[in-house]
Design a protein around this motif. Structure first.
Motif, PDB file in Angstrom:
ATOM      1  N   SER A 277       0.804  -1.220   0.000  1.00 35.44           N
ATOM      2  CA  SER A 277       0.000   0.000   0.000  1.00 35.44           C
ATOM      3  C   SER A 277       0.838   1.271   0.000  1.00 35.44           C
ATOM      4  CB  SER A 277      -0.938   0.004   1.213  1.00 35.44           C
ATOM      5  OG  SER A 277      -0.198  -0.145   2.422  1.00 35.44           O
ATOM      6  N   ASP A 278       2.100   1.183   0.454  1.00 29.76           N
ATOM      7  CA  ASP A 278       2.924   2.400   0.508  1.00 29.76           C
ATOM      8  C   ASP A 278       4.329   2.204  -0.035  1.00 29.76           C
ATOM      9  OD1 ASP A 278       4.043   0.855   2.470  1.00 29.76           O
ATOM     10  OD2 ASP A 278       3.933   2.357   4.063  1.00 29.76           O
ATOM     11  N   GLY A 279       4.642   1.013  -0.529  1.00 29.66           N
ATOM     12  CA  GLY A 279       5.948   0.763  -1.121  1.00 29.66           C
ATOM     13  C   GLY A 279       7.059   0.479  -0.136  1.00 29.66           C
ATOM     14  N   VAL A 280       6.728   0.343   1.145  1.00 31.70           N
ATOM     15  CA  VAL A 280       7.753   0.105   2.167  1.00 31.70           C
ATOM     16  C   VAL A 280       7.373  -1.128   2.975  1.00 31.70           C
ATOM     17  CG1 VAL A 280       8.983   1.029   4.169  1.00 31.70           C
ATOM     18  CG2 VAL A 280       8.246   2.578   2.337  1.00 31.70           C
ATOM     19  N   ALA A 281       8.083  -2.227   2.770  1.00 32.66           N
ATOM     20  CA  ALA A 281       7.836  -3.425   3.571  1.00 32.66           C
ATOM     21  C   ALA A 281       8.334  -3.205   4.990  1.00 32.66           C
ATOM     22  CB  ALA A 281       8.529  -4.631   2.941  1.00 32.66           C
ATOM     23  N   LYS A 282       7.557  -3.619   5.984  1.00 33.24           N
ATOM     24  CA  LYS A 282       7.872  -3.351   7.388  1.00 33.24           C
ATOM     25  C   LYS A 282       8.729  -4.485   7.952  1.00 33.24           C
ATOM     26  CE  LYS A 282       5.270   0.129   6.564  1.00 33.24           C
ATOM     27  NZ  LYS A 282       4.765  -0.259   5.249  1.00 33.24           N
ATOM     28  N   THR A 283       9.850  -4.712   7.319  1.00 29.77           N
ATOM     29  CA  THR A 283      10.754  -5.799   7.683  1.00 29.77           C
ATOM     30  C   THR A 283      11.540  -5.453   8.939  1.00 29.77           C
ATOM     31  OG1 THR A 283      12.567  -4.894   6.382  1.00 29.77           O
ATOM     32  CG2 THR A 283      11.017  -6.353   5.232  1.00 29.77           C
TER      33      THR A 283
END
Length: 759
Positions: A277-283
């Motif tokens: 949804s925002d292009g940033v995986a919350k890894t």
């Protein structure tokens, strides 16, 4: 006055008291209390301290020039008058304002921590009185967890389903493998609960829960003795929580069956976690750059959480920050992904380590309570918006999906609270208190709030009156016997309001013809009858008063989330879907830019003010600002000022040694404090507890500005809301710098009364 030992209680616990030969008081712990509160050490010194308000006192400018806005509040001397003069003046101004502007021009929000008693609860007394004369503009929610009070109904349907039915420490010991404690698991807060706690069993349990604890906090003091410390950058808990959730999702460790049956909106949250949804995986690697702990540590912790029964706990302190909804919502997300919400010892906890009642095993029993009546005025403010209310009449603001307007307040009536402790940006609050026409305060001591009033009416303390005492989840009801005669001319709040109600034609409505003792008997016997209807037998009032304490009957009530888990169709939550809303279409539809419809990572709005991160936590030596003139609080001071804790590396870089008086400052204000050094605080972080009595004096470093000479951190904190959703308190953190203070030290003036003269 009695010189024999009698029972009483306080917000920090039950104890015994007796008058001494000098008119003061002796105290002793409850004989069965396993961990008596150290705050009992403040009682004797506070009872007859020089700062007790002795007589009705009126600010000279208000007395001579009449009501109106004034910058003299907090600066001018007071004139002591007789009771009839003070009461006549207060009644006349109440009558004038309600007739000229309506009762919505009277603010009676009064934050209610004054007394542990069920009857002499100053906030209840004030609200009951104002309701009998036409009502008042109220405040809603609290500073402690006001953000959660707005959020939780949207996510799990109610506040009580999480806070009111928390598992006991015994249940946790028997069932839990791991507690993941965001904000740590502090034991210093566990002697306190509203109304008191008779036996501090929870404090002993939290110090050694008997299970593994992973404490996520920048403060080592928040870590139990056998806990693992994850020392994160302050305010980054949400990044860790989202990375843990990402790991559970990526490694297929989440409970899909639970999410499908008991939750709604996980698909939206999962897309956010993956970065769709925002292009940033919350890894974990993403989070590691933000929170400054290794990605592998995050990944391993997620795996450990999924391997056994895990309790995800979020302290109240984390929601007293910008975007404070997010760590609470993200904690619920984690617990839901683990599939353990509703299981004994698992799921989500909110407030373990924040207050004594969380984890206590006392019965969930309705206690005797004084009715406040109905308020005809519908206006209210979120409690942490008091300065906005006074400074900005007519201004609109957003709150929980509504657009509201601040009313024009002309009369402020405060009893049983100290906004100059609870509120942020005290320089701004001083400007706000200068605006109303009249400020009336009931106070036991000359606090900063009393010094910023026009009329100060001396109130009795709990030791100077009779009452009934018990806290939430308490095990006993205590007969609070009177120990001391009232100090000087002090009166009970009830008697003050009865006299005002008499002048305003409302005495019968307020008193119902009862004396204080008559009210105690009435409240007790009404409560006793309600218990009898439920099959519980307790003695009559006279026998209870003779016994001094009554063990409360056991009540077997299954927690709502336990019932929900057993059958979600038969026991739905009070949410639009009837389920746990990991994505809330309602919240999303409000369009609040600082609180979207699911838990997210949001950077703080304010990042300026200094290189150090100030944490303004709860003090270990008093309850809020109560007892600051007592022995336990005074012994903790450094050169008479509140201690501030720094990491040795930060201190060395600034030439600061143990015991150095320092100036803490930013673009909002400054204060003095005494340095303490500890490696148990993260580098770049300083800790200055709240509650030192505010002592504004000229700041030699800034022309025309003031600094608190005593060390109140709210001289530095920003008066910003957590978000538009809750408008909650965000005063836990601030950016500051610290320097040696090498100039002449100003005296601390809070331990002497303000200038007083007779009429």
């Amino acid at each position: 006055m009695t010189d024999r030992w009698v029972p009483t209680t306080s917000h920090w616990g039950a104890y015994q008291a007796a008058a001494d030969s000098d008119g003061g008081v002796r105290v002793a712990p409850h004989p069965d209390d396993p961990v008596p509160s150290p705050l009992l050490g403040n009682v004797a010194g506070s009872a007859r301290h020089a700062t007790r308000v002795a007589r009705p006192a009126i600010r000279r400018g208000w007395l001579e020039s009449g009501p109106g806005p004034s910058a003299g509040r907090g600066a001018e001397e007071f004139v002591e008058v007789d009771w009839d003069t003070a009461l006549d003046l207060v009644a006349a101004q109440l009558d004038r304002v309600r007739n000229e502007s309506g009762n919505e021009s009277i603010f009676g929000g009064s934050y209610g921590w004054s007394s542990a008693g069920r009857f002499h609860h100053a906030q209840s007394q004030l609200h009951r009185f104002l309701n009998t004369i036409g009502g008042y503009t109220a405040s809603k929610h609290n500073y402690s967890f006001g953000t959660s009070q707005v959020l939780l109904p949207h996510v799990v349907g109610s506040i009580s389903s999480v806070l009111g039915y928390a598992d006991s420490w015994e249940t946790i010991r028997e069932n839990t493998d791991l507690i993941v404690a965001f904000g740590g698991l502090s034991t210093k807060n566990l002697s306190v609960t509203p109304g008191g706690v008779t036996l501090h069993t929870g404090a002993a349990s939290a110090a050694d829960p008997g299970v593994q604890v992973a404490a996520v906090s920048p403060l080592g003091a928040d870590v139990p003795a056998r806990g693992r410390w994850y020392s994160i950058a302050p305010g980054t808990d949400v990044a860790v929580q989202l990375a843990l959730a990402h790991t559970l999702l990526a490694e297929d460790l989440h409970d899909t069956a639970f999410l499908e049956r008991y939750c709604t909106g996980f698909d939206v949250v999962a897309a956010y976690l993956r970065g769709e949804s925002d292009g940033v995986a919350k890894t974990p690697e993403w989070a590691a750059e933000i929170c400054e702990i290794p990605a592998d540590d995050i990944r391993e912790l997620a795996r450990e959480m999924a391997a056994g029964r895990t309790l995800v706990n979020v302290t109240w302190s984390l929601q007293r920050t910008e975007h404070g909804e997010q760590p609470v919502w993200a904690g619920i997300l984690l617990a839901a992904m683990l599939g353990q919400i509703g299981l004994p010892g698992g799921g989500f906890g909110h407030g373990y380590g924040s207050m004594a009642e969380m984890g206590d095993s006392g019965p969930l029993l309705k206690l005797p309570t004084l009715s406040q009546g109905a308020n005809p005025v519908r206006e209210f403010i979120p409690v942490a918006r008091i300065a906005d209310l006074l400074l900005s009449p007519g201004q609109t603001y957003r709150y929980n999906g509504q657009t509201r307007t601040y009313p024009d307040i002309r009369f402020v009536y405060w009893a049983g609270g100290n906004p100059f402790h609870h509120h942020q940006d005290l320089t701004r609050l001083r400007r706000a208190f200068a605006r109303p026409e009249t400020v009336v305060v009931h106070e036991t001591h000359w606090t900063a709030t009393a010094r910023h009033a026009d009329v100060v009416l001396p109130a009795t303390t709990t030791l100077e009156r009779e009452d009934l005492g018990a806290g939430r989840r308490d095990t006993h009801l205590t007969a609070m016997h009177r120990v001391l005669d009232p100090h000087a001319e002090a009166r009970d709040d009830y008697l003050i309001f009865a006299a005002l109600a008499d002048r305003l034609g409302a005495r019968q409505a307020f008193t119902e013809g009862r004396s204080p003792r008559g009210w105690l008997e009435h409240l007790y016997e009404t409560w006793r009858e309600s218990l009898r209807e439920r099959g519980h037998q307790v003695p009559d009032f006279d026998r209870f008063w003779e016994l001094g304490r009554l063990e409360l009957p056991a009540v077997d009530e299954q927690p709502p989330l336990r019932r929900f888990r057993q059958d979600p169709e038969a026991n739905p939550l009070h949410t639009p879907s009837g389920r746990i809303e990991l994505f809330s279409a309602t919240v999303d539809g409000f369009g609040h830019p600082d609180c979207p419809g699911h838990p997210v990572w949001l950077r703080p709005r304010r990042t300026t003010g200094g290189p150090l991160h100030l944490i303004a936590n709860q003090p270990p030596t008093r309850l809020h600002s109560q007892g600051d003139v007592g022995a336990t609080s005074l012994e903790s001071k450094v050169d008479g000022r509140e201690p501030i804790t720094l990491h040795p590396a930060d201190a060395a870089a600034r030439g600061i040694a143990e015991g150095t008086v320092v100036r803490i400052f930013n673009d909002r204000g400054a204060c003095l404090a005494g340095a303490r050094l500890s490696e148990r605080v993260r580098p770049g972080v300083v800790v200055l507890p709240t509650g030192a009595w505010f002592d504004p004096q000229p700041d030699p470093k800034r022309d025309g500005a003031t600094m608190c000479a005593h060390g109140n951190p709210n001289a530095l904190t920003d008066d910003l809301p957590s978000s538009e959703l809750s408008q909650g308190c965000a005063g836990q953190h601030a950016r500051v710098d610290v320097e040696r203070y090498d100039g002449p030290l100003p005296p601390v003036t809070t331990r002497t009364p303000p200038p007083l003269r007779p009429a």
